[in-house]
Design a protein around this motif. Structure first.
Motif, short mmCIF file in Angstrom:
data_model
loop_
_atom_site.label_atom_id
_atom_site.label_comp_id
_atom_site.label_asym_id
_atom_site.label_seq_id
_atom_site.Cartn_x
_atom_site.Cartn_y
_atom_site.Cartn_z
N GLY A 65 73.14 137.25 -8.76
CA GLY A 65 73.94 136.39 -7.99
C GLY A 65 75.21 136.46 -8.00
O GLY A 65 75.90 137.35 -8.29
N ARG A 66 76.15 135.41 -7.36
CA ARG A 66 77.62 135.39 -7.12
C ARG A 66 78.12 134.76 -8.12
O ARG A 66 77.83 133.59 -8.87
N TYR A 67 79.46 135.23 -8.70
CA TYR A 67 80.22 134.68 -9.91
C TYR A 67 81.52 134.64 -9.33
O TYR A 67 82.11 135.22 -8.59
N ARG A 68 82.30 134.01 -10.13
CA ARG A 68 83.88 133.56 -10.04
C ARG A 68 84.55 133.80 -11.15
O ARG A 68 84.22 133.10 -12.34
N GLY A 98 79.46 139.96 -7.54
CA GLY A 98 78.22 139.73 -7.59
C GLY A 98 77.55 140.65 -8.59
O GLY A 98 77.96 141.73 -8.95
N ILE A 99 76.58 140.01 -9.14
CA ILE A 99 75.69 140.93 -10.04
C ILE A 99 74.31 141.09 -9.38
O ILE A 99 73.63 140.02 -9.20
N ALA A 100 74.21 142.40 -9.09
CA ALA A 100 72.91 142.64 -8.62
C ALA A 100 71.79 142.93 -9.48
O ALA A 100 70.55 142.81 -9.36
N ASP A 101 72.05 143.87 -10.52
CA ASP A 101 71.43 144.50 -11.58
C ASP A 101 71.69 143.65 -13.08
O ASP A 101 72.45 144.07 -13.73
N VAL A 102 70.46 142.95 -13.08
CA VAL A 102 70.63 142.17 -14.36
C VAL A 102 70.42 143.09 -15.69
O VAL A 102 70.65 142.56 -17.10
N ASN A 103 70.01 144.35 -15.41
CA ASN A 103 69.90 145.26 -16.57
C ASN A 103 71.15 146.16 -16.77
O ASN A 103 71.19 147.14 -17.52
N ALA A 104 72.36 145.93 -16.04
CA ALA A 104 73.45 146.72 -16.06
C ALA A 104 74.62 145.88 -16.80
O ALA A 104 74.28 144.63 -16.91
N HIS A 105 75.55 146.44 -17.07
CA HIS A 105 76.92 145.78 -17.80
C HIS A 105 77.66 145.76 -16.41
O HIS A 105 77.96 146.74 -15.91
N TYR A 106 78.42 144.55 -16.42
CA TYR A 106 79.20 144.48 -15.46
C TYR A 106 80.66 144.06 -16.26
O TYR A 106 80.63 142.93 -16.73
N HIS A 107 81.60 144.93 -16.35
CA HIS A 107 83.01 144.59 -16.79
C HIS A 107 84.04 144.51 -15.96
O HIS A 107 84.04 145.20 -14.72
N VAL A 108 84.72 143.16 -15.73
CA VAL A 108 85.70 142.80 -14.66
C VAL A 108 86.97 142.65 -15.28
O VAL A 108 87.47 141.82 -15.96
N PRO A 109 87.69 143.86 -15.40
CA PRO A 109 88.94 143.91 -15.78
C PRO A 109 90.04 143.53 -14.83
O PRO A 109 89.94 143.58 -13.67
N LEU A 110 91.34 142.79 -15.37
CA LEU A 110 92.17 142.39 -14.51
C LEU A 110 93.56 142.93 -15.13
O LEU A 110 93.94 143.14 -16.25
N LEU A 111 94.24 143.80 -14.14
CA LEU A 111 95.81 143.98 -14.40
C LEU A 111 96.65 143.11 -13.76
O LEU A 111 96.70 142.59 -12.59
N ALA A 112 97.56 142.29 -14.51
CA ALA A 112 98.29 141.33 -13.93
C ALA A 112 99.81 140.97 -14.37
O ALA A 112 100.13 141.46 -15.39
N SER A 113 100.53 140.59 -13.42
CA SER A 113 102.05 140.54 -13.60
C SER A 113 102.28 139.04 -12.73
O SER A 113 101.42 138.47 -12.07
#
Length: 123
Positions: A65-68, A98-113
């Motif tokens: 599904g969709r995430y934020r 979005g997470i489409a494959d529940v068997n995969a790892h999703y890593h969401v990094p952020l670079l911020a200033s």
């Protein structure tokens, strides 16, 4: 269906202004429904390495599904003593994905200033 031990969701934030992990940044994870309504799932504060102490989602929590993810960028930089304009250029940074494959790892990094950010799907 057997799930991989590497499945789940994680994040990591780097402070590009100071060249350090964003230790102490607040992050909130939401699940988005078909209408875009956001339901909060988890609130956390990043550790000294700019990471959550554990996965944001793991095991049966990982649903396609969709995430934020919402990163409290201005509060983090204010706490670091950075003088920000009022209002700041970036207050909170929302990242919808979005997470489409529940068997995969999703890593969401952020670079911020205080003035810019970027993200990508990490490993």
């Amino acid at each position: 269906m057997r799930r991989s031990h590497t499945m789940g969701l994680s994040t990591h934030v780097l402070d590009t202004m100071h060249g350090t992990p964003a230790a102490g940044m607040a992050v909130t994870l939401y699940r988005l429904d078909a209408t875009g309504h956001a339901t909060p799932l988890r609130q956390l504060t990043l550790n000294a390495d700019g990471r959550a102490d554990g996965p944001l989602l793991a095991g049966a929590e990982v649903v396609a599904g969709r995430y934020r993810l919402v990163f409290a960028v201005a509060d983090y930089f204010r706490a670091r003593g950075v003088a920000l304009p009022d209002p700041p250029f970036l207050e909170d940074v929302p990242l919808d994905f979005g997470i489409a494959d529940v068997n995969a790892h999703y890593h969401v990094p952020l670079l911020a200033s205080p003035w810019a950010y970027s993200t990508y799907r990490g490993s």
